[in-house]
Design an enzyme around this catalytic site. Structure first.
Site, PDB file in Angstrom:
ATOM      1  N   SER A 123       0.829  -1.192   0.000  1.00 61.45           N
ATOM      2  CA  SER A 123       0.000   0.000   0.000  1.00 61.45           C
ATOM      3  C   SER A 123       0.874   1.256   0.000  1.00 61.45           C
ATOM      4  O   SER A 123       1.682   1.450  -0.883  1.00 61.45           O
ATOM      5  CB  SER A 123      -0.961  -0.021   1.193  1.00 61.45           C
ATOM      6  OG  SER A 123      -1.982   0.948   1.053  1.00 61.45           O
ATOM      7  N   LYS A 175     -20.942  18.404   3.312  1.00 60.95           N
ATOM      8  CA  LYS A 175     -20.088  18.750   4.446  1.00 60.95           C
ATOM      9  C   LYS A 175     -20.124  17.701   5.539  1.00 60.95           C
ATOM     10  O   LYS A 175     -19.165  17.564   6.309  1.00 60.95           O
ATOM     11  CB  LYS A 175     -20.510  20.117   5.016  1.00 60.95           C
ATOM     12  CG  LYS A 175     -19.490  20.722   5.974  1.00 60.95           C
ATOM     13  CD  LYS A 175     -18.169  20.967   5.277  1.00 60.95           C
ATOM     14  CE  LYS A 175     -17.136  21.586   6.203  1.00 60.95           C
ATOM     15  NZ  LYS A 175     -15.830  21.745   5.539  1.00 60.95           N
TER      16      LYS A 175
END
Length: 294
Positions: A123, A175
């Site tokens: 990763s 948001k």
């Protein structure tokens, strides 16, 4: 409710307890080091300047400051002719991994860099190594996991059961994306997925570019697959499968140094870095476990 918050903040409590418990030992070791070891210097290094350097990337990639500092010093040190970048990390946050990757890219434009996978190079830690001149993997190492993940938890029923109601005032439709107080809306999931897809595309594009692979065939080398060292070589993620000594010898040849002298590591600093790395990793794992539990 008390047990909920106790488990939720257990990583913070554990970290503070760790600092409190070992503070005296750390201070004692610091004093011993300063008294007995700080003034000593290897005779060979004292006589000749070091021309090779090893930089470690160990554990979770959270705060890249130390690694970036080591890379910058090696880059600016004209006496250092080559760098061995030793990795044993499961990855970590995206931004720090990218930061290290491009620092290595800049370093390799000045002097040879060999990345060596001593255990796990997966990763984010694989991302960090892609711009090295060569990637060599220990025969027993794990390579790959080229993918991106975002996880959260939905605790609305738990909050309801303990009498907590979420209140939110926001400006902007997305948001509150990723909130744990309620189930994500379809629009929020799609928006978050687009962020993940964009990041993943950046990841596989950089890997393909650095490793000279066909990005259209990314499912063969990416798709979050895990490879053994030999499998990784077959798909082009590493150049060779060999030992640390072989990686060192390869760097010596690339650097063209006649008398290789490795920069001495500060043993106490290395010990402290390892101690803090383990502490941070355990805290992250504890925090991750507590999130999964809810």
């Amino acid at each position: 409710m008390f047990e909920f918050f106790k488990k939720l903040f257990s990583p913070v409590i554990w970290f503070l307890d760790f600092i409190t418990k070992y503070f005296k030992s750390i201070v004692f070791l610091t004093i011993v080091y300063l008294l007995f070891f700080s003034g000593s210097e290897d005779e060979t290094v004292a006589k000749y300047s070091a021309n090779l350097q090893k930089i470690d990337l160990i554990g979770q990639i959270i705060d890249p400051a130390k690694v970036l500092e080591d890379i910058e010093k090696a880059s600016n040190d004209s006496s250092i002719k080559g760098v061995l970048f030793v990795i044993d990390s499961p990855g970590g946050a995206v931004a720090p991994s990218v930061e290290i990757a491009y620092a290595i890219k800049e370093l390799s434009s000045k002097k040879p860099v060999i990345a060596y996978a001593s255990g796990t190079i997966a990763s984010g830690s694989y991302y960090a190594s892609i711009w090295a001149d060569k990637i060599i993997a220990n025969p027993g190492s794990i390579v790959g996991s080229i993918g991106v993940i975002m996880q959260g938890f939905e605790a609305s029923k738990l909050l309801e059961n303990i009498g907590i109601t979420s209140q939110t005032i926001k400006a902007g439709k997305y948001k509150e994306s990723g909130t744990f107080a309620r189930k994500w809306t379809k629009d929020e999931e799609e928006e978050l997925q687009s962020v993940i897809n964009s990041t993943y595309n950046m990841f596989i594009s950089d890997v393909a570019n650095a490793r000279k692979l066909d990005v259209k065939k990314h499912t063969s080398f990416a798709d979050a697959k895990i490879f053994t060292a030999h499998q990784a070589k077959e798909v082009g993620l590493v150049d060779e499968v060999a030992t640390l000594n072989y990686a060192k010898h390869s760097l010596i040849l690339l650097s063209k140094v006649e008398k290789p002298i490795w920069k001495k590591e500060d043993k106490f600093e290395k010990f402290m870095d390892k101690l803090m790395s383990q502490a941070i990793s355990k805290a992250v794992m504890s925090f991750s476990s507590s999130l999964k539990a809810y």
